[in-house]
Every structure is written in structure tokens, then in C-alpha cells.
Write a protein that holds these residues in place. Structure first.
Motif, PDB file in Angstrom:
ATOM      1  N   GLU A 164     -75.418  12.500 -15.752  1.00  0.00           N
ATOM      2  CA  GLU A 164     -75.407  13.950 -15.965  1.00  0.00           C
ATOM      3  C   GLU A 164     -74.887  14.357 -17.342  1.00  0.00           C
ATOM      4  O   GLU A 164     -74.628  15.535 -17.586  1.00  0.00           O
ATOM      5  CB  GLU A 164     -74.557  14.621 -14.879  1.00  0.00           C
ATOM      6  CG  GLU A 164     -75.011  14.335 -13.457  1.00  0.00           C
ATOM      7  CD  GLU A 164     -76.439  14.788 -13.200  1.00  0.00           C
ATOM      8  OE1 GLU A 164     -76.833  15.827 -13.760  1.00  0.00           O
ATOM      9  OE2 GLU A 164     -77.160  14.091 -12.457  1.00  0.00           O
ATOM     10  N   VAL A 165     -74.729  13.378 -18.236  1.00  0.00           N
ATOM     11  CA  VAL A 165     -74.228  13.687 -19.577  1.00  0.00           C
ATOM     12  C   VAL A 165     -75.249  14.544 -20.318  1.00  0.00           C
ATOM     13  O   VAL A 165     -76.449  14.237 -20.316  1.00  0.00           O
ATOM     14  CB  VAL A 165     -73.951  12.385 -20.357  1.00  0.00           C
ATOM     15  CG1 VAL A 165     -73.743  12.662 -21.842  1.00  0.00           C
ATOM     16  CG2 VAL A 165     -72.737  11.678 -19.779  1.00  0.00           C
ATOM     17  N   PRO A 166     -74.828  15.631 -20.955  1.00  0.00           N
ATOM     18  CA  PRO A 166     -75.766  16.458 -21.735  1.00  0.00           C
ATOM     19  C   PRO A 166     -76.153  15.746 -23.022  1.00  0.00           C
ATOM     20  O   PRO A 166     -75.815  14.574 -23.221  1.00  0.00           O
ATOM     21  CB  PRO A 166     -74.948  17.717 -22.010  1.00  0.00           C
ATOM     22  CG  PRO A 166     -73.527  17.229 -22.037  1.00  0.00           C
ATOM     23  CD  PRO A 166     -73.451  16.145 -21.001  1.00  0.00           C
ATOM     24  N   ARG A 167     -76.841  16.451 -23.899  1.00  0.00           N
ATOM     25  CA  ARG A 167     -77.218  15.829 -25.168  1.00  0.00           C
ATOM     26  C   ARG A 167     -75.964  15.314 -25.874  1.00  0.00           C
ATOM     27  O   ARG A 167     -74.904  15.947 -25.855  1.00  0.00           O
ATOM     28  CB  ARG A 167     -77.952  16.841 -26.044  1.00  0.00           C
ATOM     29  CG  ARG A 167     -77.181  18.106 -26.368  1.00  0.00           C
ATOM     30  CD  ARG A 167     -78.029  19.037 -27.208  1.00  0.00           C
ATOM     31  NE  ARG A 167     -77.292  20.224 -27.615  1.00  0.00           N
ATOM     32  CZ  ARG A 167     -77.736  21.086 -28.523  1.00  0.00           C
ATOM     33  NH1 ARG A 167     -78.901  20.897 -29.104  1.00  0.00           N
ATOM     34  NH2 ARG A 167     -77.028  22.146 -28.850  1.00  0.00           N
ATOM     35  N   ALA A 168     -76.097  14.155 -26.507  1.00  0.00           N
ATOM     36  CA  ALA A 168     -74.907  13.473 -27.029  1.00  0.00           C
ATOM     37  C   ALA A 168     -75.228  12.699 -28.295  1.00  0.00           C
ATOM     38  O   ALA A 168     -76.389  12.366 -28.577  1.00  0.00           O
ATOM     39  CB  ALA A 168     -74.342  12.527 -25.967  1.00  0.00           C
ATOM     40  N   VAL A 169     -74.185  12.401 -29.058  1.00  0.00           N
ATOM     41  CA  VAL A 169     -74.281  11.589 -30.266  1.00  0.00           C
ATOM     42  C   VAL A 169     -73.278  10.451 -30.134  1.00  0.00           C
ATOM     43  O   VAL A 169     -72.110  10.672 -29.806  1.00  0.00           O
ATOM     44  CB  VAL A 169     -73.971  12.411 -31.534  1.00  0.00           C
ATOM     45  CG1 VAL A 169     -73.997  11.517 -32.773  1.00  0.00           C
ATOM     46  CG2 VAL A 169     -74.960  13.560 -31.683  1.00  0.00           C
ATOM     47  N   THR A 170     -73.736   9.234 -30.383  1.00  0.00           N
ATOM     48  CA  THR A 170     -72.842   8.082 -30.386  1.00  0.00           C
ATOM     49  C   THR A 170     -72.286   7.897 -31.792  1.00  0.00           C
ATOM     50  O   THR A 170     -73.057   7.830 -32.762  1.00  0.00           O
ATOM     51  CB  THR A 170     -73.573   6.812 -29.933  1.00  0.00           C
ATOM     52  OG1 THR A 170     -73.974   6.962 -28.563  1.00  0.00           O
ATOM     53  CG2 THR A 170     -72.669   5.602 -30.038  1.00  0.00           C
TER      54      THR A 170
END
Length: 261
Positions: A74-80
Motif C-alpha cells: 500500500e506504499v504510495p509513490r516513492a523514491v529510493t
């Protein structure tokens, strides 16, 4: 993820000395172990009884994928974001990491790091302080420090390859702060995945031209010039010193990704 061959967080009382063996936490007398799960899997030396245990390891590997997918679904848009575990809290790079984490959070992105100290902690801290979702994906190592205090959602892994899958699957971009072998490992793996179109609309941002400039020049002047990669492959890398520029690259790529999904 980043350099893990030092003990950068030992002097910080809020960063407890602990070791993770998958979901298991070890402290005090159980902190030190001679080997790690990854090492035991990959090391073919010694008694031949490993032949009989490897099939059972598949179940543990499967469980790690299931746990990771379940926790991050359920993680929204993300940056590693990757960077060195050795970066001290007084280092300007630490403050830079906090600003990057906060800027990504303000732009509506969750941040994903290796969950450790140094630059990883800084990015998690910046995102958490800005009200964003701060994620840490830890790994079992002989001298692991545990997840830093600013991780809101944390998952610990035994195997690097399981963890690497999560770094890519749940992010829409990679951003690399100055780092060592761990950062370089993730950087080139990301570039390979993008070049071979295993992932699409996935920018790889190198933050810090003074640190990364020599590597970029070598890739352009030697690797590309010698025909080992195409000129178009150079466009997979974006070198910058400006946080707003880095965030803009991420946002543009996300809009492109969103348009195809």
C-alpha cells in the motif's frame, strides 16, 4: 543501503546497538554472530550437508518476498535514496540528506532507504519531520546497527536480492547521494534494469557533481567512447547539485510512468 563496514551510529544513544536476523532482533550478548544468512547461502565451502538444506532455504526466501510484498503493497509513490552509512550528523551531507527527504515528502513522495545511519538516517529524518512516509529496508549484517529512529515503516531482510527487489518494485526513481560500494552496487544495478527495459520511466539521479563527476566523466569518456554503451545510455543518468532540479526530474518521470499505468 550503503557502506556497512563501520560502526557510525554507535555513539548515538537513541540508535540502539542491535542486529537483525530477518524479523528477529538480537541485542547485548547475542549481538555478534560469526556468519550471516546470505553468507551461509552463498558459501559452498565446508561440509556437504548444505546440499541437503538449500531446498529448505527456498521457503525462507519465499517468506521474505511475501513479507516484503505484504508490508509495502500500500506504499504510495516513492523514491529510493541511497547514501553512505558513514556520514556523521555534523557532516554537510547529512543536512543535505534531510533537505532532500523533506523536499521529496513535500512533493508527495514517500522515501525508501536502507534504514541505517548516516545519509540514510538523514533522508528518513527529513521525510519524517516533513510529515511524509519514511521507509527503511534493513539487512542482516555482522555489524548491523538496526533501523534508524526516523523510520516509520521498516522491514528487515536476510537476503540482499530480496531487499533489492523491494527497492526497485516500490519506487519510481533512484537518487544516489555520495556513498561507497553499497551505493555503487545499487546504482549500476538500477542502470542495468533501466537500460534493458526491465523497468521503465525510472530516472537515476546522482546528487553531487564534485563527488560523482569523475565517475560520470569516465562513463562518458571511456565506457561510452569505447562503444561499451550507447550515447543514449548516458541519458539514463542525471547529475545535479540542485534539490529542486532532482525533485523535478523525479516528478516528470512519475508523470510519464502514471500516463502508462
Amino acid at each position: 543501503m550503503a557502506d556497512h563496514d563501520s560502526d557510525p551510529g554507535a555513539e548515538y544513544p537513541e540508535h540502539p546497538r542491535e542486529k537483525h536476523r530477518g524479523p528477529v532482533v538480537l541485542r547485548r550478548g547475542r549481538l555478534v554472530e560469526a556468519t550471516t544468512t546470505d553468507q551461509r547461502l552463498l558459501d559452498s565451502r565446508g561440509p556437504t550437508d548444505w546440499v541437503h538444506t538449500d531446498p529448505w532455504r527456498v521457503l525462507r526466501i519465499q517468506a521474505e518476498f511475501v513479507e516484503g510484498f505484504g508490508a509495502l503493497a500500500e506504499v504510495p509513490r516513492a523514491v529510493t535514496v541511497f547514501g553512505s552509512a558513514r556520514t556523521g550528523r555534523e557532516d554537510p551531507e547529512y543536512e543535505l540528506g534531510r533537505e532532500i527527504g523533506a523536499s521529496l515528502a513535500d512533493a508527495g513522495f514517500a522515501v525508501i532507504t536502507g534504514g541505517g545511519p548516516g545519509s540514510m538516517e538523514a533522508v528518513n529524518r527529513g521525510a519524517s519531520d516533513a510529515g511524509g512516509l519514511s521507509i527503511g529496508l534493513g539487512i542482516e549484517l555482522p555489524f548491523e546497527q538496526g533501523l534508524n529512529p526516523w523510520v516509520d515503516l521498516g522491514v528487515n531482510f536476510r537476503y540482499f536480492f530480496t531487499r533489492k527487489t523491494m527497492f526497485v518494485k516500490y519506487a519510481q526513481a533512484f537518487l544516489c547521494l555520495p556513498g561507497g560500494f553499497g551505493t555503487l552496487d545499487e546504482l549500476f544495478e538500477a542502470l542495468t534494469l533501466v537500460q534493458t527495459k526491465k523497468v521503465t520511466k525510472f530516472p537515476v539521479v546522482l546528487f553531487g557533481s564534485e563527488y560523482w563527476g569523475g565517475l560520470y566523466d569516465w562513463i562518458a569518456g571511456t565506457v561510452c567512447a569505447d562503444g561499451k554503451i550507447n550515447e543514449s545510455d548516458l541519458k539514463l543518468l542525471h547529475l545535479t547539485d540542485d534539490i529542486a532540479d532532482a525533485v523535478s526530474v523525479v516528478q516528470e518521470a512519475y508523470r510519464g510512468w502514471e500516463a502508462t499505468h
